[in-house]
Scaffold this motif. Structure first.
Motif, PDB file in Angstrom:
ATOM      1  N   VAL A   1      10.725 -55.514 124.361  1.00 19.09           N
ATOM      2  CA  VAL A   1      11.316 -54.576 123.417  1.00 19.09           C
ATOM      3  C   VAL A   1      11.731 -53.308 124.153  1.00 19.09           C
ATOM      4  CG1 VAL A   1      10.767 -53.092 121.453  1.00 19.09           C
ATOM      5  CG2 VAL A   1      10.115 -55.495 121.410  1.00 19.09           C
ATOM      6  N   PHE A   2      10.972 -52.997 125.191  1.00 20.26           N
ATOM      7  CA  PHE A   2      11.221 -51.773 125.951  1.00 20.26           C
ATOM      8  C   PHE A   2      12.535 -51.839 126.735  1.00 20.26           C
ATOM      9  CE2 PHE A   2       9.845 -48.365 128.983  1.00 20.26           C
ATOM     10  CZ  PHE A   2       9.579 -47.402 128.026  1.00 20.26           C
ATOM     11  N   LYS A   3      13.057 -53.079 126.878  1.00 21.53           N
ATOM     12  CA  LYS A   3      14.334 -53.217 127.581  1.00 21.53           C
ATOM     13  C   LYS A   3      15.433 -52.454 126.863  1.00 21.53           C
ATOM     14  CE  LYS A   3      13.190 -57.606 129.771  1.00 21.53           C
ATOM     15  NZ  LYS A   3      13.150 -59.057 129.533  1.00 21.53           N
ATOM     16  N   LEU A   4      15.286 -52.305 125.530  1.00 22.98           N
ATOM     17  CA  LEU A   4      16.265 -51.515 124.771  1.00 22.98           C
ATOM     18  C   LEU A   4      16.267 -50.068 125.247  1.00 22.98           C
ATOM     19  CD1 LEU A   4      15.589 -52.875 121.167  1.00 22.98           C
ATOM     20  CD2 LEU A   4      17.596 -53.335 122.592  1.00 22.98           C
ATOM     21  N   VAL A   5      15.112 -49.583 125.649  1.00 26.98           N
ATOM     22  CA  VAL A   5      14.990 -48.200 126.131  1.00 26.98           C
ATOM     23  C   VAL A   5      15.555 -48.086 127.544  1.00 26.98           C
ATOM     24  CG1 VAL A   5      13.377 -46.304 126.539  1.00 26.98           C
ATOM     25  CG2 VAL A   5      12.927 -47.960 124.700  1.00 26.98           C
TER      26      VAL A   5
ATOM     27  N   HIS B   1      22.761 -43.887 129.836  1.00 25.48           N
ATOM     28  CA  HIS B   1      22.711 -42.417 129.827  1.00 25.48           C
ATOM     29  C   HIS B   1      22.913 -41.831 131.225  1.00 25.48           C
ATOM     30  CE1 HIS B   1      21.436 -38.326 129.143  1.00 25.48           C
ATOM     31  NE2 HIS B   1      20.438 -38.461 130.010  1.00 25.48           N
ATOM     32  N   TYR B   2      22.254 -42.438 132.195  1.00 25.12           N
ATOM     33  CA  TYR B   2      22.372 -41.907 133.551  1.00 25.12           C
ATOM     34  C   TYR B   2      23.615 -42.443 134.277  1.00 25.12           C
ATOM     35  CZ  TYR B   2      17.806 -39.828 132.989  1.00 25.12           C
ATOM     36  OH  TYR B   2      16.765 -39.062 132.556  1.00 25.12           O
ATOM     37  N   GLY B   3      24.394 -43.261 133.570  1.00 28.04           N
ATOM     38  CA  GLY B   3      25.641 -43.774 134.155  1.00 28.04           C
ATOM     39  C   GLY B   3      25.409 -44.726 135.314  1.00 28.04           C
ATOM     40  N   LEU B   4      24.307 -45.446 135.299  1.00 31.24           N
ATOM     41  CA  LEU B   4      23.982 -46.310 136.420  1.00 31.24           C
ATOM     42  C   LEU B   4      24.424 -47.740 136.172  1.00 31.24           C
ATOM     43  CD1 LEU B   4      20.407 -45.001 137.248  1.00 31.24           C
ATOM     44  CD2 LEU B   4      22.533 -44.568 138.480  1.00 31.24           C
ATOM     45  N   VAL B   5      25.009 -47.972 135.017  1.00 33.74           N
ATOM     46  CA  VAL B   5      25.366 -49.340 134.717  1.00 33.74           C
ATOM     47  C   VAL B   5      26.756 -49.384 134.088  1.00 33.74           C
ATOM     48  CG1 VAL B   5      24.321 -49.403 132.409  1.00 33.74           C
ATOM     49  CG2 VAL B   5      24.499 -51.493 133.742  1.00 33.74           C
ATOM     50  N   ASP B   6      27.509 -50.374 134.543  1.00 33.70           N
ATOM     51  CA  ASP B   6      28.776 -50.654 133.890  1.00 33.70           C
ATOM     52  C   ASP B   6      28.541 -51.888 133.043  1.00 33.70           C
ATOM     53  OD1 ASP B   6      31.216 -51.409 133.070  1.00 33.70           O
ATOM     54  OD2 ASP B   6      32.126 -51.498 135.072  1.00 33.70           O
ATOM     55  N   PRO B   7      28.667 -51.778 131.720  1.00 38.04           N
ATOM     56  CA  PRO B   7      28.301 -52.915 130.866  1.00 38.04           C
ATOM     57  C   PRO B   7      29.017 -54.204 131.233  1.00 38.04           C
ATOM     58  CG  PRO B   7      28.671 -50.955 129.557  1.00 38.04           C
ATOM     59  CD  PRO B   7      29.067 -50.610 130.960  1.00 38.04           C
ATOM     60  N   LYS B   8      30.162 -54.073 131.907  1.00 37.07           N
ATOM     61  CA  LYS B   8      30.892 -55.313 132.192  1.00 37.07           C
ATOM     62  C   LYS B   8      30.409 -55.957 133.492  1.00 37.07           C
ATOM     63  CE  LYS B   8      35.027 -53.503 130.007  1.00 37.07           C
ATOM     64  NZ  LYS B   8      34.937 -52.077 130.360  1.00 37.07           N
ATOM     65  N   GLU B   9      29.835 -55.178 134.331  1.00 36.93           N
ATOM     66  CA  GLU B   9      29.405 -55.652 135.644  1.00 36.93           C
ATOM     67  C   GLU B   9      28.306 -56.715 135.503  1.00 36.93           C
ATOM     68  OE1 GLU B   9      27.295 -53.212 138.984  1.00 36.93           O
ATOM     69  OE2 GLU B   9      29.235 -52.277 138.503  1.00 36.93           O
TER      70      GLU B   9
ATOM     71  N   LEU C   1      17.773 -52.742 137.272  1.00 32.20           N
ATOM     72  CA  LEU C   1      17.971 -51.434 136.624  1.00 32.20           C
ATOM     73  C   LEU C   1      16.790 -50.519 136.909  1.00 32.20           C
ATOM     74  CD1 LEU C   1      19.474 -51.896 133.037  1.00 32.20           C
ATOM     75  CD2 LEU C   1      20.600 -51.180 135.123  1.00 32.20           C
ATOM     76  N   GLY C   2      15.598 -51.098 136.846  1.00 35.08           N
ATOM     77  CA  GLY C   2      14.392 -50.321 137.085  1.00 35.08           C
ATOM     78  C   GLY C   2      14.385 -49.740 138.483  1.00 35.08           C
ATOM     79  N   MET C   3      14.836 -50.558 139.464  1.00 36.24           N
ATOM     80  CA  MET C   3      14.877 -50.068 140.837  1.00 36.24           C
ATOM     81  C   MET C   3      15.864 -48.921 140.968  1.00 36.24           C
ATOM     82  SD  MET C   3      14.493 -53.217 143.480  1.00 36.24           S
ATOM     83  CE  MET C   3      15.046 -54.657 142.617  1.00 36.24           C
ATOM     84  N   LYS C   4      17.005 -49.057 140.261  1.00 31.03           N
ATOM     85  CA  LYS C   4      18.030 -48.018 140.339  1.00 31.03           C
ATOM     86  C   LYS C   4      17.553 -46.720 139.663  1.00 31.03           C
ATOM     87  CE  LYS C   4      22.311 -50.662 140.116  1.00 31.03           C
ATOM     88  NZ  LYS C   4      23.469 -50.832 139.217  1.00 31.03           N
ATOM     89  N   LEU C   5      16.938 -46.882 138.488  1.00 30.11           N
ATOM     90  CA  LEU C   5      16.548 -45.701 137.704  1.00 30.11           C
ATOM     91  C   LEU C   5      15.351 -44.971 138.324  1.00 30.11           C
ATOM     92  CD1 LEU C   5      16.820 -47.166 134.100  1.00 30.11           C
ATOM     93  CD2 LEU C   5      17.901 -45.044 134.824  1.00 30.11           C
ATOM     94  N   GLY C   6      14.367 -45.734 138.695  1.00 31.09           N
ATOM     95  CA  GLY C   6      13.147 -45.117 139.197  1.00 31.09           C
ATOM     96  C   GLY C   6      12.307 -44.610 138.029  1.00 31.09           C
ATOM     97  N   VAL C   7      11.004 -44.431 138.313  1.00 30.43           N
ATOM     98  CA  VAL C   7      10.059 -44.093 137.242  1.00 30.43           C
ATOM     99  C   VAL C   7      10.407 -42.776 136.559  1.00 30.43           C
ATOM    100  CG1 VAL C   7       8.468 -43.079 138.898  1.00 30.43           C
ATOM    101  CG2 VAL C   7       7.634 -43.764 136.647  1.00 30.43           C
ATOM    102  N   ASP C   8      10.861 -41.809 137.329  1.00 30.74           N
ATOM    103  CA  ASP C   8      11.035 -40.484 136.729  1.00 30.74           C
ATOM    104  C   ASP C   8      12.102 -40.479 135.650  1.00 30.74           C
ATOM    105  OD1 ASP C   8       9.037 -39.421 138.169  1.00 30.74           O
ATOM    106  OD2 ASP C   8      10.337 -38.800 139.850  1.00 30.74           O
TER     107      ASP C   8
ATOM    108  N   GLU D   1       5.843 -50.901 140.606  1.00 27.00           N
ATOM    109  CA  GLU D   1       5.534 -50.446 139.258  1.00 27.00           C
ATOM    110  C   GLU D   1       6.789 -50.051 138.496  1.00 27.00           C
ATOM    111  OE1 GLU D   1       0.975 -48.811 139.610  1.00 27.00           O
ATOM    112  OE2 GLU D   1       2.580 -47.700 140.617  1.00 27.00           O
ATOM    113  N   ASP D   2       7.834 -49.638 139.241  1.00 27.65           N
ATOM    114  CA  ASP D   2       9.139 -49.415 138.613  1.00 27.65           C
ATOM    115  C   ASP D   2       9.599 -50.679 137.909  1.00 27.65           C
ATOM    116  OD1 ASP D   2       9.380 -46.836 139.391  1.00 27.65           O
ATOM    117  OD2 ASP D   2      10.690 -47.235 141.124  1.00 27.65           O
ATOM    118  N   LEU D   3       9.413 -51.811 138.623  1.00 26.93           N
ATOM    119  CA  LEU D   3       9.878 -53.082 138.098  1.00 26.93           C
ATOM    120  C   LEU D   3       9.079 -53.492 136.857  1.00 26.93           C
ATOM    121  CD1 LEU D   3      11.313 -53.007 140.796  1.00 26.93           C
ATOM    122  CD2 LEU D   3      10.818 -55.430 141.075  1.00 26.93           C
ATOM    123  N   ASN D   4       7.760 -53.321 136.944  1.00 25.40           N
ATOM    124  CA  ASN D   4       6.919 -53.609 135.769  1.00 25.40           C
ATOM    125  C   ASN D   4       7.319 -52.764 134.576  1.00 25.40           C
ATOM    126  OD1 ASN D   4       5.200 -55.686 136.230  1.00 25.40           O
ATOM    127  ND2 ASN D   4       3.669 -54.424 137.289  1.00 25.40           N
ATOM    128  N   MET D   5       7.551 -51.477 134.833  1.00 25.52           N
ATOM    129  CA  MET D   5       7.889 -50.566 133.757  1.00 25.52           C
ATOM    130  C   MET D   5       9.211 -50.972 133.107  1.00 25.52           C
ATOM    131  SD  MET D   5       7.938 -46.450 133.950  1.00 25.52           S
ATOM    132  CE  MET D   5       8.149 -45.436 132.499  1.00 25.52           C
TER     133      MET D   5
END
Lengths: 371, 645
Positions: free
Chosen positions: B322-326, B333-341, B384-391, B436-440
């Motif tokens: 469910v957290f994947k929605l977040v 929000h951070y512009g790290l993803v292109d939905p089409k990619e 995505l988790g690796m790109k975003l990072g925990v912070d 832990e980024d990946l788990n999160m």
């Protein structure tokens, strides 16, 4: 000489009589208020004030009676009366009637008689007779004999038990002794000795009397028990403040928080309803009344009359001091009524008669000595 | 003595008269001063004391406000109750009276003595001391029969709170019970035997429900007899309150979860009003009104299923997928993803020496943003988790309302936890690791959320980003507590992906497809323990307590009407099969008026067994056969359907 001299009527001490009338009127009025008991459905009146009025009327007759004869005739009655009094007091434990745990009354069929009331009068007469005789200040031997004569009835009365009256007998005699004056060295000795002897009385006292004294020393220890009387009385008087709660407006008395509101604590009802102002007026009347008696003692024609008046003075003085002191929390609770204010049949009659005696002494102050 | 009697009688006392006058003066001064002291100086004190003597204050009972559901159905009312009181001042022989009471009421004498001793200091004079709170009519008749011979015994008429649906709403309504010492101290109008709200809304709305007691001044005499009364203020009944709860929906949720542990939240995303807040297992609110016995209390407290816990607000769980929605929204929000990619999912991602697997070990192949959500591809989110990072993940999650309580009107709400680097260092003294980024990113690890927080977030995604404070009172002004840091377009992207998750036949939530309603949802299967090889081999036969928690968070839209529905079933194994039917039934009820239970794949629970241990056993044996994977179908949901994650 005819007992009633027309001239004497003009010499009646009207000031004293007037003060007596004023005190009695206030007393009856106050009893009217103290007779009210508010219940759910309204105020129920008890008839103490009516009865007191009747006692007063009888007392008035007694007073007139005590004015008619020459007081000097009482001189010879002292010893026989003393004997009768002692006999009656001794009879009380044997044939007396027990009311509220105290055996004080003798039933004469038609009426109940309290020998201790008679004892006060007897001691007064005897004290006046004995003390008016000497020329100098009292010495030890004289003092001893006078006090011994007083102690005999006093002990019998305290044993009834009636601490108030017993003490009053002793105090009356003591007052007369002081009126006469005692040797300075004797006075000093007594000042030391009396406080030392007083604690011994502790062992004579009944348990309830001891409790009263203890609770007087610290009313808060037992607010619903022995301390209750003092506490409620102080609340009644204190809550009167400057002008009081108004006639018939006292809540402490009407709702019966105040115990013995007709008798020993009647003046608390007055204090609650009339406040500081009323109490000062009443106190002034009492002091005026006592002053008038003191004046009679001063102006009497002979020492015997002087001592009689002084005896009556002390009789009223001690009762006023003890009763008002008790109501204001200055003195432990002892059953001493306030003259003319507290309800009481025999006490009222005796009070009137004694005032009659003083008026008797007073109106004969200008007569030449006849004997 | 002779000389005294025969002495000449011609001596007047010299100082005697002066002594008498002095005594008169002394008398006057003494008493005048004392009177001044008592009447003027202390007059006020004694006036107060005399009023205390004379007046008693009696408080007049104000009935507690009724509680109704949003359609007016009565939920909590007051009913008459009779208690046995003892007025000590009227009682002649208290020990004997207590013995008699023990005989009449069958309450052991020791217990009565204990009650008497405990309450004695709290009761004012002439006030009755409550010996028995609830009498049956038989007992009342027996007591009335002997009351003449036992002065001081009184039957007190009181009211008692009655919950019409005690089990159904216990976590929302909470309960009332008799005010304790501290509460009476804090509020002087409370007297012994008054009820105050201790839990739930009864507690939170206590001021409003309790009303205002009337006050009566009673003049009494020394015996306590009443002479006159003066009313000072009428009692004002507590305010009747309409809850936002829909009783029918609540009832449905309760039945759907019967025999399980879990929670359901139905919320209006625009107003924040909660239409259903179900937590199972539950307890009966009525148990508390008459005081629980210690055995009853111990049973409730020690029940391994924790029926006192409100699982929608007081329990926090790992949210799983469910957290994947977040995470998806954070990436937008951070512009790290292109939905089409697209990202290629080979079934696993290696990080250092550790391999992170996708739930589908064979891999999803090329997945874009939407497909990753539809099929819940773990690998996509690992990246995505690796790109975003925990912070950034935790910053966005916190902005989305996770990690803090929602502020609903219920006591003891939990805020859950969103981990961060600082938090971990402080908490464990160890640095955050990349793994832990990946788990999160797939909602595991330290992250825990309450079902209500998830509902609030879903609501914000579809209502234009407003984080609403969940409301339990109908018609209250909606309160916005925060704003999602998403543009409308970004929010719509997430929403579209949720809808696709339902509408796409391969979507994990395809089973909740509801005709005529736009439904969007996301499943979650949250691991409770790190699965060992041994457990993994058991498949769906793992013991109950090791099974995954099943989540489904979704919404339905039909015209202007839209609702968020979140279901969480503890150890429900798979999001779709464990929680999906609950969501589906709720959507049916909300949009199609079908208020009956769905086919028995969920409601298969037997009668709840008596003892907690037996109940646990019953729950554990609920899935006798391993569910068989079958092609998803909508019209006739198959007996056991599983969409594995």
């Amino acid at each position: 000489m005819s007992p009633i001299d027309r001239r004497m009527f003009y010499h009646v001490n009207w000031r004293l009589a007037g003060l007596l009338a004023a005190l009695f009127a206030i007393g009856v009025l106050n009893l009217y208020s103290a007779s009210g008991v508010r219940l759910g459905e309204g105020v129920q009146m008890e008839n103490y004030y009516q009865k007191q009025f009747i006692w007063g009327a009888i007392g008035f007759l007694g007073m007139v009676l005590f004015m008619i004869f020459d007081y000097r005739r009482l001189h010879s009655a002292a010893w026989p009366l003393y004997a009768v009094t002692l006999l009656l007091l001794l009879a009380v434990p044997l044939v007396g009637k027990t009311v509220l745990g105290a055996r004080r009354w003798i039933d004469f069929g038609l009426f109940n008689f309290q020998p201790s009331e008679l004892a006060k009068f007897t001691v007064l007469l005897l004290g006046a007779r004995l003390l008016s005789g000497g020329s100098e200040k009292l010495n030890l031997k004289e003092l001893g004999s006078v006090l011994a004569l007083g102690f005999l009835p006093a002990i019998l009365i305290i044993k009834q038990p009636d601490l108030g009256t017993g003490m009053l007998v002793l105090l009356l005699l003591g007052g007369l002794v002081l009126f006469r004056g005692i040797q300075p060295w004797l006075f000093r000795t007594l000042c030391v000795l009396v406080p030392l002897v007083m604690p011994l009385f502790w062992f004579v006292l009944k348990d309830y009397q001891k409790r009263r004294i203890l609770s007087f020393l610290d009313p808060a220890t037992d607010p619903l028990g022995s301390g209750y009387h003092i506490l409620q009385s102080e609340i009644a008087v204190g809550s009167g403040r400057l002008f009081g709660k108004g006639f018939l407006g006292g809540t402490q008395s009407q709702l019966r928080f105040l115990p013995e509101k007709h008798t020993d604590f009647a003046v608390a009802v007055f204090g609650e309803e009339w406040g500081f102002f009323g109490m000062i007026v009443l106190l002034s009347l009492f002091c005026g009344f006592l002053y008038q008696i003191a004046a009679v003692a001063r102006d009497a024609k002979d020492p015997y009359g002087s001592y009689l008046a002084a005896g009556v003075f002390f009789y009223f003085f001690w009762q006023t001091l003890i009763n008002m002191g008790m109501v204001m929390g200055l003195v432990p609770v002892v059953g001493v009524p306030l003259p003319f204010i507290s309800y009481g049949g025999s006490a009222t009659i005796v009070n009137f008669c004694l005032v009659g005696l003083v008026l008797n002494v007073s109106m004969r102050r200008y007569l030449f000595k006849q004997t | 003595m002779k000389n005294l009697l025969s002495a000449s009688s011609q001596n007047m006392p010299k100082h005697g008269a002066a002594l008498l006058q002095f005594l008169v003066l002394g008398l006057f001064c003494l008493f005048a001063i004392r009177l001044w002291y008592l009447q003027i100086h202390l007059g006020e004190v004694f006036t107060d004391k005399s009023r205390n003597n004379q007046l008693r204050i009696e408080y007049l009972f104000a009935p507690r406000g009724f509680l109704r559901d949003r359609n007016g159905e009565l939920l909590a009312v007051n009913e008459p109750a009779f208690a046995l009181g003892l007025v000590r001042e009227d009682c002649e022989d208290i020990p004997a009276t207590l013995e008699k009471v023990a005989e009449l009421t069958d309450i052991p004498l020791e217990r009565l003595k204990e009650i008497y001793a405990r309450n004695k200091p709290k009761v004012k004079s002439f006030e009755p001391l409550v010996l028995a709170p609830d009498l049956t009519f038989d007992t009342i008749a027996k007591i009335e029969g002997v009351s003449v011979r036992w002065p001081g015994l009184e039957i007190l008429s009181r009211t008692r709170r009655k919950y019409n649906y005690g089990h159904l709403l216990s976590h929302v309504l909470g309960y009332v019970s008799e005010a304790n010492e501290a509460e009476m101290q804090a509020d002087p109008t409370l007297s012994l035997g008054d009820f105050v709200g201790k839990q739930g809304l009864e507690n939170r709305l206590d001021d409003r429900l309790r009303g205002t007691k009337g006050k009566r001044l009673i003049e009494v005499d020394v015996t306590g007899r009443r002479l006159s009364e003066e009313q000072q203020g009428e009692p004002k009944a507590g305010q009747e309150t309409f809850l936002s709860i829909d009783l029918g929906l609540q009832q449905l949720g309760h039945r759907l979860l019967e025999g399980k542990s879990g929670a359901v939240v139905v919320m209006d995303p625009d107003s924040g009003e909660v239409h259903a807040l179900v937590s199972e297992p539950s307890y009966d609110s009525n148990m508390f009104t008459n005081g629980l016995s210690s055995a009853q209390w111990a049973q409730l407290r020690d029940d391994p299923l924790h029926p006192l816990q409100n699982r929608a607000t007081q329990s926090v769980y790992p949210p799983g997928s469910v957290f994947k929605l977040v995470i998806a929204a954070a990436a937008l929000h951070y512009g790290l993803v292109d939905p089409k990619e697209t990202v290629n999912c080979s079934g696993e991602v290696a990080l250092g020496s550790h391999v992170f697997r996708c739930w589908k070990h064979s891999g999803h192949g090329a997945v874009n943003f939407q497909r990753a959500l539809v099929e819940s591809c773990d690998v996509y989110f690992y990246r995505l988790g690796m790109k975003l990072g925990v912070d950034r993940m935790s910053a966005f999650a916190k902005a989305a309302g996770f990690g803090t309580p929602t502020g609903i009107d219920l006591p003891h709400e939990k805020g859950g936890l969103i981990a961060s680097k600082e938090w971990k260092l402080k908490r464990f003294g160890v640095r955050w690791t990349k793994g832990e980024d990946l788990n999160m990113s797939i909602g595991q690890g330290y992250t825990v959320t309450s079902p209500l927080q998830v509902a609030r977030y879903i609501g914000a995604v579809i209502n234009g980003g407003r984080l609403m404070r969940p409301a339990l009172i109908k018609g209250e002004q909606p309160q916005v507590t925060g704003q999602l840091p998403l543009t409308q377009e970004q929010a719509d992207t997430v929403k579209r992906a949720m809808v696709a998750t339902v509408e796409d036949p391969r979507g994990t939530c395809h089973r909740v497809l509801t005709p005529g309603v736009v439904v969007g949802a996301k499943t979650g299967s949250a691991q409770v323990v790190r699965l060992t090889e041994e457990l993994r081999r058991l498949g769906d036969n793992v013991p109950y307590r090791f099974r995954d928690h099943a989540w489904m968070a979704g919404f339905g839209e039909q015209g202007n009407k839209r609702f968020v529905v979140v279901a969480m079933v503890e150890h429900g194994l798979h999001g779709a099969s464990g929680a999906g039917p609950v969501v589906k039934a709720m959507l049916n009820a909300l949009f199609m008026g079908k208020r009956e239970l769905p086919p028995q794949d969920v409601a298969g629970a037997a009668e709840p067994a008596a003892s907690p241990a037996a109940r646990l056993e019953a729950v554990e044996t609920q899935f006798p056969e391993p569910p068989q994977p079958l092609p998803p179908a909508f019209v006739e949901p198959p007996r056991q359907e599983v969409t594995p994650e």
